[in-house]
Design an enzyme around this catalytic site. Sequence first.
Site: not given
Length: 318
Positions: A29, A156
Amino acid sequence: MTEAWRPDEDEETSRRGASGPVKVYAPAKINLHLGVGPLREDGYHELHTVYHAISLHDELTARRGDTLTLTMEGEGAGELALDGTNLIIRAAQALAGYAGVPAHARLHLRKQIPLAAGLAGGSADAAAALVACDALWGTGLTRDELAEVASGLGSDVPFLVFGGTALGTGRGEAVSPVLVRPTTWHWAVAIADGGLSTPKVYGELDRLRDAGAAPLPVGSPDRLLGALRQRDPAVLGAALGNDLEPAAVSLWPELTEVLAAGRGAGALAGIVSGSGPTCVFLAADAGHAEALARELTAADVCRVVRTAHGPVAGARVG
Ligand code: C5P
């Protein structure tokens, strides 16, 4: 594609779940917007972030086993602990605990996402372990249930269960999808020779803020969300922002050169990815991303340059 189904003869085929290997893609990401609020009492910072999953990925394969083991190849092999401190092992154990099944699997990681790079590689692998073991064990959890287990593993990790482009709040673990017409964005990803510790970068931001030396916070993600809707890379580039960037640059001053090299090479914008030290550069299209990667490689300001596109799905059997 899922590898061929190869039942082990000594295994009961009536058992739920896959008896053949389960291969899961685990995307990295970046944060298109990373607004960092104050330090909370639990040691985390309140975030408003826009996560974006990109095509740079690891692959995790899960096979049946009598214990829980992890092997790996690729980026960081030999550096990364493969014992119970590894987030992949912790993810498998957490899922087994949640679902009430034995944590038995042979896991193998093919790693391309660099360690401590601001690309959430460890979190991606943990999300992949949840998805892989869920399929292997036939525990059949929903994505929301997997995300609930994921939130105990890292801020995350829930996003990396879902992927795409999504808003993250709280410490980052509260994820909601960003509803925009799909547009593919192209990136050159400049990977540094070494890593930065995420807690140290957050700590450095607190220090800079206390000293009055951090620039104004990037604020709410509204501008970025509006830019995503316009589907114009130049508009998106102008809206990218990362509050952790000055802290990462303070700890790794050479990042100034990397950012300047990318912008000088014609990137629409360049930012530090998450807590760094990776820098990502927005390109107009795939060809432009390749050209940026070539120029950045020639500039010799980082270890390696990759191209990637996003958004892509989160951890998926494939
Ligand atoms: O959640 P995760 O384990 O990935 O976070 C690693 C570290 O990053 C935390 O221990 C904390 O120091 C920092 N962090 C933070 N605020 C967040 C997320 C992470 O300060 N929202």
